[in-house]
Design a protein around this motif. Structure first.
Motif, short mmCIF file in Angstrom:
data_model
loop_
_atom_site.label_atom_id
_atom_site.label_comp_id
_atom_site.label_asym_id
_atom_site.label_seq_id
_atom_site.Cartn_x
_atom_site.Cartn_y
_atom_site.Cartn_z
N GLU A 269 -6.62 12.31 -6.41
CA GLU A 269 -6.73 13.70 -6.86
C GLU A 269 -6.71 14.69 -5.69
OE1 GLU A 269 -9.30 11.57 -8.58
OE2 GLU A 269 -7.63 11.19 -9.92
N ASN A 270 -6.02 14.36 -4.61
CA ASN A 270 -5.91 15.21 -3.42
C ASN A 270 -7.27 15.63 -2.89
OD1 ASN A 270 -3.11 15.13 -3.25
ND2 ASN A 270 -2.94 16.68 -4.84
N ASP A 271 -8.21 14.72 -2.86
CA ASP A 271 -9.51 14.97 -2.28
C ASP A 271 -9.83 13.83 -1.32
OD1 ASP A 271 -12.52 15.74 -2.17
OD2 ASP A 271 -11.58 17.26 -3.44
N GLU A 272 -11.07 13.72 -0.87
CA GLU A 272 -11.39 12.76 0.17
C GLU A 272 -11.40 11.33 -0.33
OE1 GLU A 272 -16.21 12.59 0.59
OE2 GLU A 272 -15.21 14.35 1.39
N LEU B 53 -18.37 11.51 4.82
CA LEU B 53 -17.40 11.80 5.87
C LEU B 53 -17.77 13.08 6.61
CD1 LEU B 53 -14.09 11.04 3.95
CD2 LEU B 53 -15.21 9.62 5.68
N ASP B 54 -17.56 13.06 7.92
CA ASP B 54 -17.77 14.25 8.75
C ASP B 54 -16.57 15.17 8.58
OD1 ASP B 54 -18.15 16.10 10.86
OD2 ASP B 54 -19.19 14.58 12.04
N ARG B 55 -16.78 16.46 8.68
CA ARG B 55 -15.68 17.43 8.49
C ARG B 55 -14.66 17.39 9.61
NH1 ARG B 55 -15.28 17.62 3.68
NH2 ARG B 55 -13.66 19.15 4.00
N VAL B 56 -14.92 16.65 10.71
CA VAL B 56 -13.94 16.54 11.80
C VAL B 56 -13.00 15.35 11.61
CG1 VAL B 56 -15.43 17.69 13.47
CG2 VAL B 56 -15.46 15.20 13.30
N CYS B 57 -13.14 14.62 10.51
CA CYS B 57 -12.21 13.53 10.20
C CYS B 57 -10.79 14.07 10.12
CB CYS B 57 -12.56 12.91 8.85
SG CYS B 57 -13.82 11.67 8.90
N ASP B 58 -9.87 13.17 10.25
CA ASP B 58 -8.46 13.51 10.05
C ASP B 58 -8.27 14.13 8.67
OD1 ASP B 58 -5.56 12.82 9.19
OD2 ASP B 58 -5.59 12.49 11.36
N SER B 59 -7.45 15.15 8.58
CA SER B 59 -7.26 15.86 7.31
C SER B 59 -6.69 14.94 6.23
CB SER B 59 -6.36 17.07 7.50
OG SER B 59 -5.08 16.66 7.93
N ASN C 98 0.84 -1.19 0.00
CA ASN C 98 0.00 0.00 0.00
C ASN C 98 0.87 1.24 0.00
OD1 ASN C 98 0.29 0.68 3.03
ND2 ASN C 98 -0.48 -1.41 3.05
N PHE C 99 0.31 2.31 -0.55
CA PHE C 99 1.05 3.56 -0.71
C PHE C 99 0.17 4.72 -0.29
CE2 PHE C 99 1.88 7.27 -3.44
CZ PHE C 99 3.17 7.55 -3.03
N ALA C 100 0.68 5.63 0.53
CA ALA C 100 -0.01 6.83 0.99
C ALA C 100 -1.34 6.50 1.65
CB ALA C 100 -0.20 7.81 -0.16
N CYS C 101 -1.35 5.45 2.46
CA CYS C 101 -2.57 5.02 3.16
C CYS C 101 -2.45 5.36 4.65
CB CYS C 101 -2.77 3.52 3.00
SG CYS C 101 -3.07 3.00 1.31
N VAL C 102 -3.58 5.44 5.32
CA VAL C 102 -3.61 5.66 6.76
C VAL C 102 -4.46 4.56 7.40
CG1 VAL C 102 -3.25 8.14 6.67
CG2 VAL C 102 -5.56 7.24 6.58
N SER C 103 -4.24 4.34 8.70
CA SER C 103 -5.01 3.32 9.39
C SER C 103 -5.68 3.93 10.62
CB SER C 103 -4.12 2.15 9.80
OG SER C 103 -3.26 2.55 10.85
N GLY C 104 -6.51 3.13 11.25
CA GLY C 104 -7.24 3.57 12.44
C GLY C 104 -6.34 3.96 13.59
N HIS C 105 -5.11 3.44 13.62
CA HIS C 105 -4.16 3.83 14.66
C HIS C 105 -3.70 5.27 14.47
CE1 HIS C 105 -3.82 -0.25 16.10
NE2 HIS C 105 -3.48 -0.68 14.89
N GLN C 106 -3.68 5.74 13.24
CA GLN C 106 -3.09 7.03 12.91
C GLN C 106 -4.11 8.14 12.72
OE1 GLN C 106 -1.46 5.68 9.26
NE2 GLN C 106 0.54 5.21 10.13
N ALA C 107 -5.33 7.81 12.33
CA ALA C 107 -6.26 8.85 11.88
C ALA C 107 -7.68 8.59 12.40
CB ALA C 107 -6.28 8.90 10.35
N LEU D 293 -15.50 15.88 -5.07
CA LEU D 293 -14.43 16.87 -4.84
C LEU D 293 -14.80 17.87 -3.74
CD1 LEU D 293 -13.46 17.52 -8.57
CD2 LEU D 293 -12.41 15.93 -6.96
N THR D 294 -15.35 17.37 -2.66
CA THR D 294 -15.81 18.21 -1.55
C THR D 294 -14.67 19.01 -0.93
OG1 THR D 294 -17.51 16.57 -1.10
CG2 THR D 294 -17.07 18.18 0.62
N SER D 295 -13.50 18.42 -0.77
CA SER D 295 -12.39 19.16 -0.17
C SER D 295 -11.96 20.33 -1.03
CB SER D 295 -11.20 18.23 0.07
OG SER D 295 -11.51 17.31 1.09
N HIS D 296 -11.97 20.14 -2.35
CA HIS D 296 -11.65 21.25 -3.25
C HIS D 296 -12.67 22.37 -3.09
CE1 HIS D 296 -9.03 18.34 -5.21
NE2 HIS D 296 -8.44 19.35 -5.81
#
Length: 172
Positions: free
Chosen positions: A133-136, A119-125, A93-102, A144-147
């Motif tokens: 595409e640098n979005d959620e 997703l709630d807006r209080v999620c980890d960034s 895996n590449f550029a992934c996060v897990s429940g321990h980190q986020a 593209l909600t983050s954009h």
């Protein structure tokens, strides 16, 4: 002899995010849950509420709220995705996060709610902004909600009179 391809999809085994014994979301129809494996999996922006046991996995932008177990963990690659904290057997895996980190939080995780799977807006960034595409990450990443949030905040900073702060209220 089939493959499972999930694009912009929500897979729900009736498991909520905090459930300790979630059901299986993906497994072969004639399989024994504890020992058999489901089909090869390819995902592109998918959210899964429940466990998965698959032969192989590849893709991007997935959210697995419970364990993802991949039999052939030497082939395939999953990118820009979120994995649960425990019980995983993952391929590369590449550029992934897990429940321990986020922190992962949904506006609604019950089918039928207007905000189901969003997703709630209080999620980890990293979950909100470091998917494909640098979005959620997840099923709603194609919106593209983050954009949209970033662009709106830039416009408010540019055009609001000095000393006035906007109050942003989100509606679904």
């Amino acid at each position: 002899n089939y493959r499972l391809s999930l694009d912009n999809a929500i897979v729900d085994a009736g498991a909520h995010v905090g459930d300790s014994t979630p059901g299986l979301a993906v497994l072969s129809a004639s399989a024994t849950p504890g020992s058999d494996w489901g089909p090869p999996l390819r995902v592109d922006r998918m959210t899964c509420f429940g466990r998965m046991r698959v032969e192989s996995a590849t893709g991007r932008g997935g959210i697995w709220t419970h364990a993802l177990q991949v039999h052939d963990d030497q082939s395939g690659c999953i990118r820009f995705s979120y994995f649960s904290a425990t019980g995983n057997r993952l391929p590369s895996n590449f550029a992934c996060v897990s429940g321990h980190q986020a922190l992962l939080r949904f506006d609604g995780d019950c089918f039928g709610q207007p905000t189901y799977g969003q997703l709630d807006r209080v999620c980890d960034s990293r979950i909100l902004e470091q998917g494909p595409e640098n979005d959620e990450m997840g099923a709603y990443g194609f919106l593209l909600t983050s954009h949209k949030w970033k662009n709106m905040q830039i416009r408010f900073r540019e055009f609001m009179p000095v000393g006035i702060r906007p109050v942003i209220i989100t509606l679904t």
